[in-house]
Write a protein that holds these residues in place. Structure first.
Motif, short mmCIF file in Angstrom:
data_model
loop_
_atom_site.label_atom_id
_atom_site.label_comp_id
_atom_site.label_asym_id
_atom_site.label_seq_id
_atom_site.Cartn_x
_atom_site.Cartn_y
_atom_site.Cartn_z
N VAL A 150 0.83 -1.20 0.00
CA VAL A 150 0.00 0.00 0.00
C VAL A 150 0.86 1.26 0.00
O VAL A 150 2.02 1.24 0.41
N LYS A 151 0.26 2.35 -0.46
CA LYS A 151 0.90 3.66 -0.40
C LYS A 151 0.05 4.50 0.55
O LYS A 151 -1.15 4.61 0.38
N THR A 152 0.68 5.09 1.55
CA THR A 152 -0.05 5.89 2.53
C THR A 152 0.26 7.37 2.34
O THR A 152 1.12 7.74 1.54
N VAL A 153 -0.42 8.22 3.11
CA VAL A 153 -0.17 9.65 3.04
C VAL A 153 1.24 10.00 3.54
O VAL A 153 1.69 11.13 3.37
N PHE A 154 1.94 9.04 4.11
CA PHE A 154 3.31 9.27 4.58
C PHE A 154 4.35 8.93 3.53
O PHE A 154 5.54 9.12 3.75
N ASP A 155 3.91 8.45 2.37
CA ASP A 155 4.80 8.15 1.25
C ASP A 155 5.03 9.45 0.48
O ASP A 155 4.07 10.14 0.11
N GLY A 156 6.26 9.80 0.20
CA GLY A 156 6.59 11.03 -0.52
C GLY A 156 6.01 11.12 -1.91
O GLY A 156 5.89 12.21 -2.47
N ASP A 157 5.63 9.99 -2.51
CA ASP A 157 5.04 9.99 -3.85
C ASP A 157 3.51 10.06 -3.84
O ASP A 157 2.88 10.10 -4.89
N PHE A 158 2.91 10.05 -2.66
CA PHE A 158 1.45 10.08 -2.54
C PHE A 158 0.91 11.45 -2.97
O PHE A 158 1.42 12.48 -2.55
N ARG A 159 -0.13 11.45 -3.81
CA ARG A 159 -0.82 12.67 -4.23
C ARG A 159 -2.31 12.37 -4.29
O ARG A 159 -2.72 11.32 -4.75
N GLN B 38 -10.37 23.81 -2.48
CA GLN B 38 -9.64 22.75 -3.16
C GLN B 38 -8.15 22.81 -2.84
O GLN B 38 -7.61 23.87 -2.53
N GLY B 39 -7.51 21.65 -2.92
CA GLY B 39 -6.07 21.58 -2.73
C GLY B 39 -5.54 20.24 -3.20
O GLY B 39 -6.29 19.36 -3.61
N LEU B 40 -4.23 20.11 -3.16
CA LEU B 40 -3.56 18.86 -3.54
C LEU B 40 -2.78 18.35 -2.33
O LEU B 40 -1.86 19.03 -1.86
N LEU B 41 -3.16 17.19 -1.85
CA LEU B 41 -2.46 16.57 -0.73
C LEU B 41 -1.19 15.93 -1.26
O LEU B 41 -1.23 15.11 -2.18
N ARG B 42 -0.06 16.33 -0.67
CA ARG B 42 1.24 15.76 -1.02
C ARG B 42 1.73 14.98 0.20
O ARG B 42 1.88 15.54 1.29
N GLY B 43 1.99 13.71 -0.01
CA GLY B 43 2.43 12.87 1.09
C GLY B 43 3.86 13.14 1.51
O GLY B 43 4.61 13.84 0.84
N GLY B 44 4.21 12.57 2.64
CA GLY B 44 5.55 12.70 3.19
C GLY B 44 5.48 12.45 4.68
O GLY B 44 4.41 12.19 5.23
N SER B 45 6.62 12.53 5.36
CA SER B 45 6.62 12.30 6.80
C SER B 45 5.73 13.32 7.51
O SER B 45 5.17 13.04 8.57
N LEU B 46 5.59 14.51 6.92
CA LEU B 46 4.65 15.53 7.39
C LEU B 46 3.78 15.92 6.20
O LEU B 46 4.13 16.83 5.45
N PRO B 47 2.64 15.22 5.98
CA PRO B 47 1.81 15.50 4.80
C PRO B 47 1.36 16.95 4.73
O PRO B 47 1.03 17.57 5.75
N LYS B 48 1.39 17.52 3.52
CA LYS B 48 1.02 18.92 3.29
C LYS B 48 -0.04 19.01 2.21
O LYS B 48 -0.11 18.16 1.32
N ILE B 49 -0.82 20.07 2.27
CA ILE B 49 -1.79 20.35 1.22
C ILE B 49 -1.32 21.63 0.53
O ILE B 49 -1.12 22.67 1.17
N ALA B 50 -1.13 21.53 -0.78
CA ALA B 50 -0.62 22.65 -1.58
C ALA B 50 -1.71 23.15 -2.53
O ALA B 50 -2.76 22.52 -2.68
N PHE B 51 -1.42 24.26 -3.18
CA PHE B 51 -2.29 24.85 -4.21
C PHE B 51 -3.69 25.18 -3.70
O PHE B 51 -4.68 25.05 -4.42
N ILE B 52 -3.78 25.61 -2.44
CA ILE B 52 -5.05 26.08 -1.89
C ILE B 52 -5.18 27.55 -2.32
O ILE B 52 -4.29 28.35 -2.02
N PRO B 53 -6.26 27.92 -3.01
CA PRO B 53 -6.38 29.31 -3.44
C PRO B 53 -6.22 30.28 -2.27
O PRO B 53 -6.77 30.06 -1.18
#
Length: 105
Positions: free
Chosen positions: A9-18, A29-44
Protein backbone atom coordinates in the motif's frame (compact mmCIF):
# COMPACT_ATOMS: atom_id res chain seq x y z
CA UNK A 1 -1.44 -4.34 -4.86
CA UNK A 2 -3.35 -7.08 -3.02
CA UNK A 3 -2.59 -10.79 -3.19
CA UNK A 4 -3.46 -13.68 -0.92
CA UNK A 5 -2.76 -12.65 2.66
CA UNK A 6 -0.72 -9.53 1.93
CA UNK A 7 -0.92 -6.11 0.34
CA UNK A 8 1.46 -3.42 -0.79
CA UNK A 9 0.00 0.00 0.00
CA UNK A 10 0.90 3.66 -0.40
CA UNK A 11 -0.05 5.89 2.53
CA UNK A 12 -0.17 9.65 3.04
CA UNK A 13 3.31 9.27 4.58
CA UNK A 14 4.80 8.15 1.25
CA UNK A 15 6.59 11.03 -0.52
CA UNK A 16 5.04 9.99 -3.85
CA UNK A 17 1.45 10.08 -2.54
CA UNK A 18 -0.82 12.67 -4.23
CA UNK A 19 -4.59 13.17 -3.95
CA UNK A 20 -7.09 15.91 -4.73
CA UNK A 21 -8.86 17.14 -1.60
CA UNK A 22 -11.46 19.60 -0.36
CA UNK A 23 -11.14 21.41 2.94
CA UNK A 24 -13.82 22.35 5.46
CA UNK A 25 -17.44 23.27 4.92
CA UNK A 26 -16.54 25.79 2.21
CA UNK A 27 -14.89 23.01 0.18
CA UNK A 28 -11.63 24.80 -0.67
CA UNK A 29 -9.64 22.75 -3.16
CA UNK A 30 -6.07 21.58 -2.73
CA UNK A 31 -3.56 18.86 -3.54
CA UNK A 32 -2.46 16.57 -0.73
CA UNK A 33 1.24 15.76 -1.02
CA UNK A 34 2.43 12.87 1.09
CA UNK A 35 5.55 12.70 3.19
CA UNK A 36 6.62 12.30 6.80
CA UNK A 37 4.65 15.53 7.39
CA UNK A 38 1.81 15.50 4.80
CA UNK A 39 1.02 18.92 3.29
CA UNK A 40 -1.79 20.35 1.22
CA UNK A 41 -0.62 22.65 -1.58
CA UNK A 42 -2.29 24.85 -4.21
CA UNK A 43 -5.05 26.08 -1.89
CA UNK A 44 -6.38 29.31 -3.44
CA UNK A 45 -5.13 32.30 -1.42
CA UNK A 46 -8.66 33.67 -0.98
CA UNK A 47 -9.86 30.43 0.64
CA UNK A 48 -10.92 30.76 4.24
CA UNK A 49 -9.48 27.72 5.95
CA UNK A 50 -8.30 27.27 9.50
CA UNK A 51 -6.88 24.73 11.89
CA UNK A 52 -9.21 21.81 12.63
CA UNK A 53 -11.06 22.03 9.29
CA UNK A 54 -11.65 18.49 8.03
CA UNK A 55 -9.87 17.42 4.83
CA UNK A 56 -11.89 15.19 2.46
CA UNK A 57 -10.87 13.08 -0.52
CA UNK A 58 -12.25 14.04 -3.94
CA UNK A 59 -9.74 11.98 -5.92
CA UNK A 60 -11.27 9.26 -8.13
CA UNK A 61 -8.78 6.80 -6.60
CA UNK A 62 -10.60 6.94 -3.22
CA UNK A 63 -14.18 6.96 -1.98
CA UNK A 64 -15.57 10.48 -2.48
CA UNK A 65 -15.82 12.40 0.78
CA UNK A 66 -13.52 10.12 2.78
CA UNK A 67 -12.15 12.12 5.73
CA UNK A 68 -8.34 12.05 5.59
CA UNK A 69 -7.53 14.23 8.60
CA UNK A 70 -7.68 17.83 9.77
CA UNK A 71 -5.82 21.03 9.00
CA UNK A 72 -3.02 21.41 11.52
CA UNK A 73 -1.57 24.74 10.40
CA UNK A 74 -1.92 27.19 7.48
CA UNK A 75 0.64 29.49 5.85
CA UNK A 76 1.06 31.51 2.66
CA UNK A 77 3.04 29.80 -0.10
CA UNK A 78 6.33 31.33 -1.21
CA UNK A 79 4.70 32.78 -4.35
CA UNK A 80 1.83 34.35 -2.30
CA UNK A 81 -0.68 33.03 -4.87
CA UNK A 82 -1.66 30.01 -2.82
CA UNK A 83 -1.86 28.82 0.76
CA UNK A 84 -0.29 25.65 2.11
CA UNK A 85 -1.46 23.62 5.06
CA UNK A 86 -0.22 20.78 7.22
CA UNK A 87 -2.41 17.69 7.53
CA UNK A 88 -2.97 16.31 11.00
CA UNK A 89 -4.07 12.68 11.20
CA UNK A 90 -6.01 11.20 14.13
CA UNK A 91 -3.49 8.46 14.93
CA UNK A 92 0.17 7.78 15.56
CA UNK A 93 1.68 5.93 12.59
CA UNK A 94 3.84 3.69 14.78
CA UNK A 95 0.74 2.48 16.67
CA UNK A 96 -1.04 1.09 13.60
CA UNK A 97 -1.23 -2.70 13.61
CA UNK A 98 -4.05 -3.37 11.14
CA UNK A 99 -5.43 -1.46 8.14
CA UNK A 100 -8.51 -1.73 5.95
CA UNK A 101 -7.65 -1.71 2.24
CA UNK A 102 -9.92 0.50 0.09
CA UNK A 103 -9.65 -0.29 -3.59
CA UNK A 104 -11.12 1.26 -6.70
CA UNK A 105 -11.61 -1.95 -8.66
Amino acid sequence: KVSGGSASVKTVFDGDFRASVRIGEAGAQGLLRGGSLPKIAFIPAESEIRARDVVYSVSPAFPYGLALGEIYGVEESADMIFKEASLGVPYEIDEIRMVFIVGNE
